[in-house]
Each structure stands twice: as C-alpha cells, then as structure tokens.
Motif scaffolding. Structure first.
Motif, PDB file in Angstrom:
ATOM      1  N   ARG A 245       3.909   0.256   2.560  1.00 21.09           N
ATOM      2  CA  ARG A 245       3.383  -0.627   3.658  1.00 21.09           C
ATOM      3  C   ARG A 245       2.639  -1.818   2.873  1.00 21.09           C
ATOM      4  O   ARG A 245       1.967  -2.135   2.106  1.00 21.09           O
ATOM      5  CB  ARG A 245       2.431  -0.459   5.352  1.00 21.09           C
ATOM      6  CG  ARG A 245       2.162  -1.532   5.552  1.00 21.09           C
ATOM      7  CD  ARG A 245       0.899  -0.814   6.732  1.00 21.09           C
ATOM      8  NE  ARG A 245       0.258  -1.999   7.410  1.00 21.09           N
ATOM      9  CZ  ARG A 245      -0.426  -2.400   7.807  1.00 21.09           C
ATOM     10  NH1 ARG A 245      -0.498  -1.504   9.271  1.00 21.09           N
ATOM     11  NH2 ARG A 245      -1.222  -3.483   8.361  1.00 21.09           N
TER      12      ARG A 245
ATOM     13  N   LEU B 272       1.615   8.835  10.795  1.00 22.15           N
ATOM     14  CA  LEU B 272       1.276   7.908  10.349  1.00 22.15           C
ATOM     15  C   LEU B 272       0.525   7.333  11.834  1.00 22.15           C
ATOM     16  O   LEU B 272      -0.405   6.552  11.428  1.00 22.15           O
ATOM     17  CB  LEU B 272       2.326   6.406  10.725  1.00 22.15           C
ATOM     18  CG  LEU B 272       3.115   6.687   8.520  1.00 22.15           C
ATOM     19  CD1 LEU B 272       4.139   6.193   8.562  1.00 22.15           C
ATOM     20  CD2 LEU B 272       1.859   6.381   7.728  1.00 22.15           C
TER      21      LEU B 272
ATOM     22  N   LYS C 116       0.979  -1.085   0.227  1.00 27.93           N
ATOM     23  CA  LYS C 116      -0.076   0.021  -0.276  1.00 27.93           C
ATOM     24  C   LYS C 116       0.800   1.024   0.163  1.00 27.93           C
ATOM     25  O   LYS C 116       1.730   1.277   0.903  1.00 27.93           O
ATOM     26  CB  LYS C 116      -1.173   0.183   1.264  1.00 27.93           C
ATOM     27  CG  LYS C 116      -1.403  -1.327   1.513  1.00 27.93           C
ATOM     28  CD  LYS C 116      -2.394  -1.385   2.699  1.00 27.93           C
ATOM     29  CE  LYS C 116      -3.598  -2.761   3.288  1.00 27.93           C
ATOM     30  NZ  LYS C 116      -4.370  -2.210   3.920  1.00 27.93           N
TER      31      LYS C 116
ATOM     32  N   HIS D 235      -2.213   4.224  10.277  1.00 28.38           N
ATOM     33  CA  HIS D 235      -1.232   3.195   9.854  1.00 28.38           C
ATOM     34  C   HIS D 235      -0.687   2.125  10.887  1.00 28.38           C
ATOM     35  O   HIS D 235      -0.202   1.395  10.543  1.00 28.38           O
ATOM     36  CB  HIS D 235      -1.081   3.469   9.043  1.00 28.38           C
ATOM     37  CG  HIS D 235      -1.620   4.644   7.505  1.00 28.38           C
ATOM     38  ND1 HIS D 235      -2.564   4.046   7.231  1.00 28.38           N
ATOM     39  CD2 HIS D 235      -1.474   5.936   7.286  1.00 28.38           C
ATOM     40  CE1 HIS D 235      -2.928   5.007   5.905  1.00 28.38           C
ATOM     41  NE2 HIS D 235      -2.496   5.950   6.265  1.00 28.38           N
TER      42      HIS D 235
ATOM     43  N   LEU E 167       1.368   5.780   2.100  1.00 26.92           N
ATOM     44  CA  LEU E 167       0.958   7.007   3.880  1.00 26.92           C
ATOM     45  C   LEU E 167       1.639   7.968   4.199  1.00 26.92           C
ATOM     46  O   LEU E 167       2.871   7.842   4.693  1.00 26.92           O
ATOM     47  CB  LEU E 167       1.054   5.546   3.789  1.00 26.92           C
ATOM     48  CG  LEU E 167       0.473   4.251   3.042  1.00 26.92           C
ATOM     49  CD1 LEU E 167       0.779   2.642   4.639  1.00 26.92           C
ATOM     50  CD2 LEU E 167      -1.398   4.084   3.215  1.00 26.92           C
TER      51      LEU E 167
END
Length: 442
Positions: free
Chosen positions: A66, A169, A57, A174, A60
């Motif tokens: 990630r 984050l 992904k 996240h 972010l």
C-alpha cells in the motif's frame, strides 16, 4: 484548468508510459503466484511504487502493498484504488507455473498493471496539485479463495484469521482510514462490451468436509472396511438431489471438489476430503442453502456408517456497487470507449471479496475487456493489451479526478448518500459468527 483538461493530461501521461505498463502486466502474467504467497509480485509492486516517488508499506496481510498520495488542494476523504495480486490453479493453462499450477486465468495481472498505470499517470501529470483528500494505491492479496487446506493451516498457526485478502486486511485495520474504494476487473465476456458495471454479485461461504471410514484390504477383506469414498459420493449425490429446491432468484451455486479420494487402489478408502462453496445472492439465501448442504453431507455418513467432519468458514459477502460512483464510471467509460461499447451488467453469480468492502463502505467494481476465453479456464488470455492494461489505468485515474476534484465534492456526495449495511465491528462479528465445526457419526 478544467476537470476534463486534467483528465486529458493524465491520459496523455499514461500513454507515454504505455510500453512500461504493458510490460509490467506481462511480467506478472509470466510469474503467477497463489494467494498469500505473491512474494515476487509484491516485491515488483513495491519497487514500482517506490520508483515513482511513493513510500510503499509492505507485508500487509502477508503480501499486500500500500502507498498513498495526498491531494494538495485541501482536506477530504480517502479514496482507495485496488488491484489483486494473486493467480489461481488452472489445469492445462499454457502459462501455468510448472510447480504450483498457478496461472493468471482471471486477469489479475492486468488489474495490478492498471493500478500502477493510474498511479504513474496521476503523478506524472501532477494531478494531485489540483485534487483534495488522499488516494491510496493498494495491491491486495488472495482474492481467489482457493488453496484452502494450506490457508486453514496458516490460520491455525496464527498467521491468518480470515482466508481472503480483503477480509483479512479489514480485520487488521488497513482499511480503517479508507472512505470509499474501487477496482476494475478484466472480463473476457463479449456480451459485457468493452466496459460495464454489474448490479451485484453473489456472496459465498466455504466448507471443508472430511469423511472418515475404516481402511481394509480392498480385495481380501472389503467387508471389514467402511468406504469413505462411497460415503462422500452419496453426500455429493444428495447435494445434487436438492438442487431443485434452490430458488432461481437466489442464484445458489454449490460446486464441490474431492481433494483426497483415497490412499491406494487396493485399500478401502479410510479418509476422503472435499472442499466446496455455497454461493447465493443474499446471506439469507446462502445460509438456507447451507443447512440443506449440511444435511446432504450427513446422509453420506449415515448410509455407510462413516463419520463426517464439516467445517464452515466465512467466505465473501454479497456485493453491490454504489450508484453515484457507477454513474461517474459510465461517463468516463463512454468517453474512453464509446457509448456503444458500454454495458449495464446484471447480477453476477461469481463472488469477490469486494463484497466484503461493500458492506462497510461505498465501492465500485466495474469490468473492462481485452481478454478472450473462459474466466478461470485454460483458454483465458489477454488479446487486446491496450484495452486490458491501459483502459483500466485511464478509467481508475479518471475516477480519482472525478471524486477528488472541487474539494472532493463528488466523493463527499457519495459518502453523504451511501448507507453501508454494516460497521466494521459488526462485519467482523458477523464473519466470525459463520465459523463452525460439526462432527456427525453415521
């Protein structure tokens, strides 16, 4: 198969990829990017993770990447391995970007290459067939808290709230599914051996300061002006005058820079801008020092009849490493590098946003060598590539095996005994409570 046999299989898999891992780290070194702008580096990490069969992904906190790999031996906690994407501006570094001045003078390129190496080794060795829980491979942006004026502008435009990668984050959720985390930082300090774990690190808050005077002709009518540069100089001298009031045990560090000192030599400076950190071992010590620094900054405005705008921003929280994770790392490091090359490192006075993670979960932030020169200096360079790139890859992978073996019993032990001082909600509230702006008319 025993746990140690699995580690040896993973080490062998990393060795088979050695040239690829080193090449990746060197490629990142040659293309340094500043925090929240690591677009090319993030794309390279995305391609690398996808190339070994993971589903990354991206985007972010602007540039973070990630991916995750589940264990197939049962449920368990989620263990995140981290690597930092960003470089920093270092004047005179031979590998500095000619446009931005960015250079990998802190070894983050080795961190990220090692993170990718750990993922390659674990997947190639089919380690997850024998492990429980879930492992996250997370390339994170913007650990170096610089480029502050640009980041503040991004925050005011609604693109960021916190100006460091891991705090942002955390804010965005996240890390909500992560139970424990670690990363390994490169070190050039020979006294730290080939590997070691620090007891703790300073935290910090960040300040931007703007002195406002009145411009005038510097030769023909200086008496008509109010010299903002002189006001700033008095503010900085006042900070130096209070340094002896800082207690040694608080390890306070205040290190301002002038980012704008005037517009033209024949004009009395009407505006001067400063950035600084206030660092310390505890938040109590940091906040106490911050009161003194603000008072010193006001003194400059008072002396010249200028105005000063002081903005205080949340920086990074003090860091402490989990002792159980540290014990496992020591065992792995002595096995990889020899007992004589391991060091227990004391308190470090630099700051890292791993400190923020340490407020809400157990973390580990060891150091591994392979570099020479001064951290954040023009002479910083990686000179032992196997140690700097492959050593952390093996140590990260070994920690995954330790934590997630036997239905993740070691990770469960860490979580059962850890006592993080904050919840995620109280952490966010605390950080937001640090932000303030003040205008003082001298």
């Amino acid at each position: 198969m025993t746990k140690n046999e699995l580690k040896e299989r993973v080490y062998a898999a990393i060795d088979r990829r050695a040239e690829e891992i080193v090449r990746l780290g060197e490629r990142i070194r040659k293309h340094p990017e500043l925090g929240f702008k690591e677009v090319k580096t993030a794309r390279l990490i995305e391609e690398t993770l996808a190339g070994i069969g993971l589903k990354p992904k991206t985007g972010l906190a602007l540039t973070g990447v990630r991916a995750e790999a589940p264990g197939r031996a049962g449920d368990g906690p989620t263990f995140a391995l981290l690597g930092e994407l960003d470089a920093l501006v270092v004047a005179g570094h031979p590998d500095g970007d000619p446009a931005t001045g960015a250079a990998h003078a802190c070894g983050h390129n080795a961190q990220v290459a090692a993170l990718m190496g750990a993922a390659m080794g674990l997947l190639d060795a089919r380690a997850f067939d024998a492990l429980s829980g879930r492992v996250v491979f997370f390339a994170v942006p913007a650990e170096e808290y610089g480029d502050i004026e640009w980041r503040v502008a991004q925050a005011r435009a609604g693109k960021l709230e916190f100006l460091g990668g891991k705090p942002e984050l955390l804010r965005l959720g996240h890390f909500d599914d992560v139970d424990l985390a670690m990363m390994i930082h490169t070190t050039s300090r020979t006294e730290e051996g080939k590997a070691g774990v620090p007891a703790s690190n300073n935290g910090c808050i960040v300040k931007t300061v703007r002195y406002i005077g009145r411009a005038a002709h510097a030769g023909g009518a200086p008496h008509m002006g109010i010299n903002a540069l002189y006001a700033a100089q008095i503010g900085l001298m006042s900070i130096n005058a209070i340094r002896e009031t800082f207690r040694d045990e608080d390890t306070i560090r205040v290190h301002p820079i002038i980012t704008h000192g005037g517009s033209q030599v024949n004009v009395i400076p009407g505006e001067v801008r400063i950035e600084t950190y206030v660092r310390g071992r505890t938040m109590e010590a940091i906040l106490d020092a911050n009161v003194k620094v603000d008072r010193a900054l006001r003194a400059g405005a008072l002396a010249l009849g200028a105005k000063v705008e002081i903005e205080t921003l949340p920086g990074y929280m003090p860091m402490s490493c989990d002792p159980i994770m540290a014990r496992y790392f020591r065992d792995n490091a002595t096995g990889l590098f020899g007992e004589e090359n391991y060091r227990q490192i004391g308190h470090r006075t630099g700051s890292t946003d791993m400190g923020d993670l340490s407020q809400v979960m157990p973390i580990l932030h060891p150091y591994i060598g392979g570099a020479k020169g001064t951290g954040h200096g023009a002479d910083f360079a990686i000179v032992d590539k196997p140690l700097a790139y492959l050593g952390p890859a093996k140590a990260l992978a070994a920690m995954v095996v330790d934590m997630m073996w036997d239905r993740a019993s070691a990770a469960r032990e860490v979580l059962a005994k850890a006592q993080p001082p904050m919840t995620r909600a109280s952490y966010l509230a605390s950080q937001r409570g640090l932000a303030r702006r003040e205008t003082y008319e001298g």
